[in-house]
Design an enzyme around this catalytic site. Sequence first.
Site, PDB file in Angstrom:
ATOM      1  N   HIS A  81       0.902  -1.204   0.204  1.00 28.21           N
ATOM      2  CA  HIS A  81      -0.061   0.112   0.130  1.00 28.21           C
ATOM      3  C   HIS A  81       0.741   1.216   0.068  1.00 28.21           C
ATOM      4  O   HIS A  81       1.945   1.254   0.522  1.00 28.21           O
ATOM      5  CB  HIS A  81      -1.109   0.013   1.194  1.00 28.21           C
ATOM      6  CG  HIS A  81      -0.239  -0.085   2.584  1.00 28.21           C
ATOM      7  ND1 HIS A  81       0.094   1.242   3.075  1.00 28.21           N
ATOM      8  CD2 HIS A  81      -0.128  -0.951   3.446  1.00 28.21           C
ATOM      9  CE1 HIS A  81       0.498   0.962   4.341  1.00 28.21           C
ATOM     10  NE2 HIS A  81       0.324  -0.313   4.795  1.00 28.21           N
ATOM     11  N   ASP A  83      -0.331   4.642   1.138  1.00 27.70           N
ATOM     12  CA  ASP A  83      -0.722   5.388   2.177  1.00 27.70           C
ATOM     13  C   ASP A  83       0.035   4.996   3.499  1.00 27.70           C
ATOM     14  O   ASP A  83       0.488   4.172   3.680  1.00 27.70           O
ATOM     15  CB  ASP A  83      -2.352   5.247   2.173  1.00 27.70           C
ATOM     16  CG  ASP A  83      -2.990   4.291   2.653  1.00 27.70           C
ATOM     17  OD1 ASP A  83      -2.499   3.066   2.206  1.00 27.70           O
ATOM     18  OD2 ASP A  83      -3.917   3.877   3.500  1.00 27.70           O
ATOM     19  N   ASP A 113       6.126   0.551   7.548  1.00 28.87           N
ATOM     20  CA  ASP A 113       4.661   0.566   7.136  1.00 28.87           C
ATOM     21  C   ASP A 113       4.126   1.396   5.969  1.00 28.87           C
ATOM     22  O   ASP A 113       3.518   2.273   6.267  1.00 28.87           O
ATOM     23  CB  ASP A 113       3.895   0.487   8.283  1.00 28.87           C
ATOM     24  CG  ASP A 113       2.411   0.231   8.065  1.00 28.87           C
ATOM     25  OD1 ASP A 113       2.069  -0.358   7.072  1.00 28.87           O
ATOM     26  OD2 ASP A 113       1.522   0.306   8.947  1.00 28.87           O
ATOM     27  N   GLU A 147      -5.380   1.314   2.411  1.00 34.35           N
ATOM     28  CA  GLU A 147      -5.022   0.288   3.236  1.00 34.35           C
ATOM     29  C   GLU A 147      -5.134   0.711   4.730  1.00 34.35           C
ATOM     30  O   GLU A 147      -5.733  -0.205   5.520  1.00 34.35           O
ATOM     31  CB  GLU A 147      -3.617  -0.438   3.094  1.00 34.35           C
ATOM     32  CG  GLU A 147      -3.638  -1.692   3.548  1.00 34.35           C
ATOM     33  CD  GLU A 147      -3.156  -1.671   5.069  1.00 34.35           C
ATOM     34  OE1 GLU A 147      -3.216  -2.698   5.719  1.00 34.35           O
ATOM     35  OE2 GLU A 147      -2.739  -0.706   5.456  1.00 34.35           O
ATOM     36  N   GLU A 148      -4.843   1.995   4.837  1.00 36.22           N
ATOM     37  CA  GLU A 148      -4.800   2.550   6.266  1.00 36.22           C
ATOM     38  C   GLU A 148      -6.289   2.764   6.725  1.00 36.22           C
ATOM     39  O   GLU A 148      -6.339   3.481   7.858  1.00 36.22           O
ATOM     40  CB  GLU A 148      -3.840   3.555   6.612  1.00 36.22           C
ATOM     41  CG  GLU A 148      -2.431   3.081   6.403  1.00 36.22           C
ATOM     42  CD  GLU A 148      -1.887   2.236   7.504  1.00 36.22           C
ATOM     43  OE1 GLU A 148      -2.731   1.748   8.398  1.00 36.22           O
ATOM     44  OE2 GLU A 148      -0.534   1.865   7.344  1.00 36.22           O
TER      45      GLU A 148
END
Length: 437
Positions: A81, A83, A113, A147-148
């Site tokens: 991802h 974001d 992340d 995704e977040e």
Amino acid sequence: MADQQALDEVVRFTSDLIRIDTTNRGGGDCQERPAAEYAAEQLAGAGLEPTLLERTTGRTNVVARIEGTDPSADALLVHGHLDVVPAQAADWSVHPFSGEIRDGVVWGRGAIDMKNMDAMILAVVRHWARSGLRPRRDVVIAFTADEEASAADGSGFLADRHADLFEGCTEGVSESGAFTFHDGDGRQIYPIAAGERGTGWLKLTAHGRAGHGSKVNRANAVTRLAAAVARIGAHEWPIRLTPTVRAALTELAALYGLDADLGSPDAVDGLLRKLGPAAALVRPTVRNSANPTMLNAGYKVNVIPGEAVAYVDGRYLPGGEDEFTTTLDELTGPDVDWEFDHREPALQAPVDSPTYARMRAAVEEFAPEGHVVPYCMSGGTDAKQFSRLGITGYGFAPLKLPEGFDYQALFHGVDERVPVEALHFGVRVLDRFLRTA
């Protein structure tokens, strides 16, 4: 093996991606497009034809396919991802979107992340293009938005509206696996994720009788809600071992020379105590969980409101959703209603598959001193949405980390960073795995 240019590029790509602020504040407040265009440019430089896709303007996803040498083999999805979660600059040692490289470490939001993995993917693909290499299987690369938050603009959108781009994919790899876990006693453990707890974000609503704050009110919505929230927060969920967690405990017990007695809850708790720091890899995933996180009630101190609302972050094990919902019915009681605000399934992947064996072999080639074990993630990833397409997901974003580097604490944490040598290791391992997978 990955060449020097790939090792240099993975560091540069990580830093560049960090400098592109893709903060996802929820509620649609995010713009991944600049990062998506950056990733697409690097893929195009490797001779690929990336497709950019949006459900919402600016919430951009990138998908590309690399043709494998074996047309009869199932395809493999590799996804990351774009974001990141918010970061408060005042709390950090360096600016969270500086991408600064200092003392052999890349700093910034997304370093763990998961812009590091995004950069690894790009570096590996470009290395293949320079070297004339191809993977055995078709490899589908996906860089996703959102995704977040809910993934509605990202992997959910891709799975629901663009399933054709993932034709033939039966397995996928993404974040949160194959990192070095130091147990404090000289052992280096590399957990590979073969499962995720399901996501059950809950909205609780208590109704009562509105009234003056000076008068006794036994139908107080705030009181009813507070009692339900307290019950949920204090609840002790029973131990439930899934096949992945059972395999993790069995392998860890063997590593430590312990009896793998898993026949009772007391035995499992006893084994976890004996595993010491390594128990942290397993302890969050032997049970369901539900943690109250948000409260909202009232508008004036001397007015009892007629409604009060709370939110709970719930997670359930594979096969544990029915028990989770039944238990929430009991804990909330008759005066509080609850519903899923966001819901995604629990996942489980086989640890005896050829793909898992190849991931293990790739790590062991470059970290022969390491001990690879399976584990289940306590949280969730985009693998949940891609599972709608029948894709079995693993967590495999390899990093060789020094002792004292608390990888898991840096997820969504302050001073997120990744060592340059960890990125180099990741490129080598990912290259080895993806070409043989």
